[in-house]
Scaffold this motif. Structure first.
Motif, PDB file in Angstrom:
ATOM      1  N   ALA A   1       9.503 -11.800   4.266  1.00 60.61           N
ATOM      2  CA  ALA A   1       8.313 -11.137   3.730  1.00 60.61           C
ATOM      3  C   ALA A   1       7.879 -11.756   2.405  1.00 60.61           C
ATOM      4  O   ALA A   1       6.679 -11.956   2.164  1.00 60.61           O
ATOM      5  CB  ALA A   1       8.585  -9.646   3.563  1.00 60.61           C
ATOM      6  N   ILE A   2       8.841 -12.057   1.537  1.00 63.30           N
ATOM      7  CA  ILE A   2       8.502 -12.684   0.253  1.00 63.30           C
ATOM      8  C   ILE A   2       7.931 -14.071   0.484  1.00 63.30           C
ATOM      9  O   ILE A   2       6.938 -14.473  -0.139  1.00 63.30           O
ATOM     10  CB  ILE A   2       9.736 -12.744  -0.660  1.00 63.30           C
ATOM     11  N   ARG A   3       8.536 -14.825   1.392  1.00 61.15           N
ATOM     12  CA  ARG A   3       8.010 -16.158   1.702  1.00 61.15           C
ATOM     13  C   ARG A   3       6.586 -16.062   2.245  1.00 61.15           C
ATOM     14  O   ARG A   3       5.708 -16.851   1.865  1.00 61.15           O
ATOM     15  CB  ARG A   3       8.911 -16.869   2.706  1.00 61.15           C
ATOM     16  N   ASN A   4       6.350 -15.114   3.139  1.00 61.72           N
ATOM     17  CA  ASN A   4       4.997 -14.945   3.673  1.00 61.72           C
ATOM     18  C   ASN A   4       4.014 -14.602   2.557  1.00 61.72           C
ATOM     19  O   ASN A   4       2.900 -15.144   2.502  1.00 61.72           O
ATOM     20  CB  ASN A   4       4.984 -13.843   4.731  1.00 61.72           C
ATOM     21  N   LEU A   5       4.422 -13.698   1.659  1.00 60.50           N
ATOM     22  CA  LEU A   5       3.553 -13.293   0.554  1.00 60.50           C
ATOM     23  C   LEU A   5       3.190 -14.484  -0.330  1.00 60.50           C
ATOM     24  O   LEU A   5       2.012 -14.713  -0.635  1.00 60.50           O
ATOM     25  CB  LEU A   5       4.250 -12.221  -0.279  1.00 60.50           C
ATOM     26  N   THR A   6       4.189 -15.254  -0.756  1.00 59.41           N
ATOM     27  CA  THR A   6       3.899 -16.380  -1.653  1.00 59.41           C
ATOM     28  C   THR A   6       3.117 -17.472  -0.927  1.00 59.41           C
ATOM     29  O   THR A   6       2.263 -18.129  -1.535  1.00 59.41           O
ATOM     30  CB  THR A   6       5.200 -16.949  -2.245  1.00 59.41           C
ATOM     31  N   SER A   7       3.372 -17.655   0.358  1.00 58.12           N
ATOM     32  CA  SER A   7       2.626 -18.660   1.125  1.00 58.12           C
ATOM     33  C   SER A   7       1.153 -18.277   1.224  1.00 58.12           C
ATOM     34  O   SER A   7       0.263 -19.125   1.065  1.00 58.12           O
ATOM     35  CB  SER A   7       3.220 -18.812   2.530  1.00 58.12           C
TER      36      SER A   7
ATOM     37  N   LEU B   1      -7.038 -10.053   7.202  1.00 57.15           N
ATOM     38  CA  LEU B   1      -6.008  -9.056   6.934  1.00 57.15           C
ATOM     39  C   LEU B   1      -4.639  -9.635   7.272  1.00 57.15           C
ATOM     40  O   LEU B   1      -4.429 -10.167   8.366  1.00 57.15           O
ATOM     41  CB  LEU B   1      -6.268  -7.797   7.755  1.00 57.15           C
ATOM     42  N   TYR B   2      -3.714  -9.513   6.310  1.00 56.22           N
ATOM     43  CA  TYR B   2      -2.348 -10.025   6.470  1.00 56.22           C
ATOM     44  C   TYR B   2      -1.339  -8.892   6.300  1.00 56.22           C
ATOM     45  O   TYR B   2      -1.536  -7.984   5.483  1.00 56.22           O
ATOM     46  CB  TYR B   2      -2.028 -11.078   5.410  1.00 56.22           C
ATOM     47  N   ASP B   3      -0.249  -8.987   7.032  1.00 61.56           N
ATOM     48  CA  ASP B   3       0.916  -8.126   6.839  1.00 61.56           C
ATOM     49  C   ASP B   3       2.107  -9.042   6.587  1.00 61.56           C
ATOM     50  O   ASP B   3       2.630  -9.668   7.519  1.00 61.56           O
ATOM     51  CB  ASP B   3       1.164  -7.262   8.081  1.00 61.56           C
ATOM     52  N   PRO B   4       2.571  -9.166   5.321  1.00 60.74           N
ATOM     53  CA  PRO B   4       3.667 -10.098   5.022  1.00 60.74           C
ATOM     54  C   PRO B   4       4.957  -9.778   5.764  1.00 60.74           C
ATOM     55  O   PRO B   4       5.791 -10.672   5.947  1.00 60.74           O
ATOM     56  CB  PRO B   4       3.853  -9.952   3.504  1.00 60.74           C
TER      57      PRO B   4
ATOM     58  N   GLN C   1       0.239 -15.522   8.767  1.00 61.79           N
ATOM     59  CA  GLN C   1      -1.050 -15.761   9.402  1.00 61.79           C
ATOM     60  C   GLN C   1      -1.824 -14.446   9.483  1.00 61.79           C
ATOM     61  O   GLN C   1      -1.230 -13.374   9.598  1.00 61.79           O
ATOM     62  CB  GLN C   1      -0.859 -16.337  10.808  1.00 61.79           C
ATOM     63  N   PRO C   2      -3.151 -14.507   9.431  1.00 61.30           N
ATOM     64  CA  PRO C   2      -3.933 -13.261   9.481  1.00 61.30           C
ATOM     65  C   PRO C   2      -3.771 -12.547  10.815  1.00 61.30           C
ATOM     66  O   PRO C   2      -3.733 -13.175  11.876  1.00 61.30           O
ATOM     67  CB  PRO C   2      -5.364 -13.733   9.254  1.00 61.30           C
ATOM     68  N   LEU C   3      -3.669 -11.223  10.742  1.00 60.64           N
ATOM     69  CA  LEU C   3      -3.610 -10.398  11.948  1.00 60.64           C
ATOM     70  C   LEU C   3      -5.002 -10.044  12.442  1.00 60.64           C
ATOM     71  O   LEU C   3      -5.192  -9.776  13.631  1.00 60.64           O
ATOM     72  CB  LEU C   3      -2.821  -9.114  11.664  1.00 60.64           C
TER      73      LEU C   3
ATOM     74  N   VAL D   1       3.182  -3.187   1.930  1.00 54.99           N
ATOM     75  CA  VAL D   1       2.087  -4.030   1.439  1.00 54.99           C
ATOM     76  C   VAL D   1       1.332  -4.706   2.576  1.00 54.99           C
ATOM     77  O   VAL D   1       1.932  -5.302   3.479  1.00 54.99           O
ATOM     78  CB  VAL D   1       2.657  -5.104   0.487  1.00 54.99           C
ATOM     79  N   ILE D   2      -0.006  -4.598   2.519  1.00 55.50           N
ATOM     80  CA  ILE D   2      -0.873  -5.449   3.331  1.00 55.50           C
ATOM     81  C   ILE D   2      -1.867  -6.136   2.386  1.00 55.50           C
ATOM     82  O   ILE D   2      -2.095  -5.675   1.261  1.00 55.50           O
ATOM     83  CB  ILE D   2      -1.635  -4.672   4.429  1.00 55.50           C
ATOM     84  N   LEU D   3      -2.419  -7.245   2.833  1.00 51.94           N
ATOM     85  CA  LEU D   3      -3.318  -8.041   2.004  1.00 51.94           C
ATOM     86  C   LEU D   3      -4.652  -8.234   2.716  1.00 51.94           C
ATOM     87  O   LEU D   3      -4.691  -8.538   3.908  1.00 51.94           O
ATOM     88  CB  LEU D   3      -2.716  -9.429   1.725  1.00 51.94           C
ATOM     89  N   LEU D   4      -5.731  -8.078   1.970  1.00 51.24           N
ATOM     90  CA  LEU D   4      -7.062  -8.409   2.468  1.00 51.24           C
ATOM     91  C   LEU D   4      -7.577  -9.593   1.655  1.00 51.24           C
ATOM     92  O   LEU D   4      -7.845  -9.462   0.456  1.00 51.24           O
ATOM     93  CB  LEU D   4      -8.008  -7.223   2.321  1.00 51.24           C
TER      94      LEU D   4
END
Length: 453
Positions: free
Chosen positions: A327-333, A413-416, A421-423, A440-443
């Protein structure tokens, strides 16, 4: 941070001290209304332009505890430590200053790989400062901070005829003067000691540049918001306010050993991932300078699964990543990925978005990537652990309506916890309804007038 790898107690090891700290956290609840103005500022439901935090600054708040000096466990392979840090996309670690147990070259290797150290020191700080100076000279900029004695309530020190908290505070004062009087450490801040009673001192002037706390959410609860009134991070936030100092949290985490019952409970690996990512975001939204998650690696094998201390890692003892590491790797990527901008193209740093139907348990943080795109982070701190059964909980997400203030060219929209990759991807819209889960989710928002290729 433990002083011995053979320690079998958790980070709030002393039972009396643990109860005392928990009661101190409960005292902070009376300050919740005022403190939440800081911690929850990004969740204000208004269309006023919100100033984005640069994503590069947010990434510098992410940190992790290591134990490079431990020579009989997972940390003996310093190459794994460097590779894991690079894989995560994190640069800051908290560790003991170099000693005799491991070659100094190992610290040089890590520093050359981009690791920046907060060195923890005790009553023998003179020798430890010499090692920090040596490393910072060999690899300039590798020493990011110096920290005073660790958890004085659990690990008391003796100093110049003093004992207990008085000794620890005296060490901290002299350490502060020594660091700021050392040219080779110019600009290196001093983090305060931990584990003393803040009400026993009036000021940290000439003792610390940053207030410092440890935060371990208990009972499998969320870091900041819990319906039963436990708000674990609020006491740390209040401490910085009390001393009028910026704040660091040098230990925070969950151990991935599922348990039932009450108090200091372990959780499963997915729940650990939720809590850690939410904690990183809570800290950044509250203005915390840096949050160090305890810890990078599970220190030793625990086949009987009865030693809490051996399960705090982002990586298992065999160096395989847990869900929290992914999850941390996905977030920083996601935050590091960028498009090519036209040279000299101006980019605004504010976004006038509106959030509707955000529950009190939800929060938001607006970031901006170096290419000008915004990242709106949303998370909802509903219950994630059933302490009666020792099993994870997954409540219904909150349906939140977002108005971006103007038409967005693209919203991804991303879910780390799931992927880098975007969902979902949306184009040419001003409003969007999203389900905000308990993590956490990211837009990622590309406004219509964002410069780009």
């Amino acid at each position: 941070m433990r002083h011995s790898v053979t320690t079998t107690h958790g980070p709030l090891a002393d039972t009396a001290g643990s109860r005392h700290r928990r009661s101190g956290l409960r005292v902070a609840e009376s300050l919740a209304a005022g403190i939440c103005a800081l911690a929850c500022a990004a969740a204000v439901h208004a269309s006023d332009a919100v100033q984005a935090m640069p994503a590069r600054d947010f990434l510098q708040t992410l940190a992790v505890v290591t134990h490079v000096s431990y020579t009989d466990g997972a940390y003996v392979n310093v190459h794994n430590v460097a590779d894991d840090m690079a894989w995560l996309g994190i640069h800051h670690v908290r560790d003991y200053a170099p000693g005799s147990s491991i070659p100094f070259a190992s610290y040089v290797y890590l520093a050359q790989r981009g690791v920046k150290f907060n060195f923890l020191m005790g009553a023998d700080f003179e020798k430890q400062i010499g090692q920090a100076v040596k490393l910072n000279t060999e690899v300039p900029g590798s020493v990011a901070a110096i920290e005073g004695p660790n958890e004085l309530n659990n690990f008391p020190v003796s100093y110049q005829g003093l004992t207990g908290a008085a000794a620890g505070l005296a060490v901290q004062r002299d350490l502060y003067a020594r660091v700021h009087g050392t040219p080779e450490l110019k600009g290196v801040p001093v983090y305060d000691a931990t584990g003393f009673e803040p009400r026993s001192v009036e000021t940290r002037t000439n003792s610390a540049d940053y207030a410092n706390q440890h935060v371990y959410p208990q009972n499998g609860e969320q870091p900041l918001w819990n319906a039963n009134g436990d708000r674990w991070m609020l006491a740390a936030i209040h401490l910085g306010q009390r001393f009028q100092l910026p704040l660091v949290i040098t230990e925070f985490g969950y151990f991935s050993l599922p348990q039932a019952g009450w108090y200091m409970l372990g959780v499963d690996e997915r729940t650990q991932a939720k809590g850690v990512l939410n904690g990183y975001m809570d800290a950044a939204a509250a203005g915390v300078k840096r949050l160090y998650v305890y810890e990078l690696l599970d220190e030793k094998p625990d086949p009987a699964r009865n030693n809490d201390e051996m399960h705090y890692g982002l990586f298992r003892n065999d160096n395989s990543p847990k869900p929290v590491a992914y999850a941390i790797r996905n977030l920083t990527s996601i935050l590091n990925a960028s498009t090519t901008r036209r040279a000299n193209a101006a980019t605004r740093s504010t976004l006038a978005y509106t959030l509707s139907a955000m529950p009190a348990s939800a929060n938001s943080l607006l970031l901006q990537k170096k290419d000008g795109r915004f990242v709106l982070v949303l998370w909802n701190e509903t219950l994630i652990w059933n302490r009666a059964t020792g099993t994870p909980l997954a409540g219904p997400p909150a349906r939140v309506d977002i108005d971006f203030g103007d038409k967005a060219r693209r919203v991804d929209l991303y879910d780390p916890l799931a992927s880098a990759q975007p969902l979902e991807s949306h184009r040419d819209l001003r409003q969007l309804t999203v389900d905000v889960p308990d993590h956490v989710i990211l837009l990622e928002i590309t406004p219509a007038n964002t410069p780009g290729t």
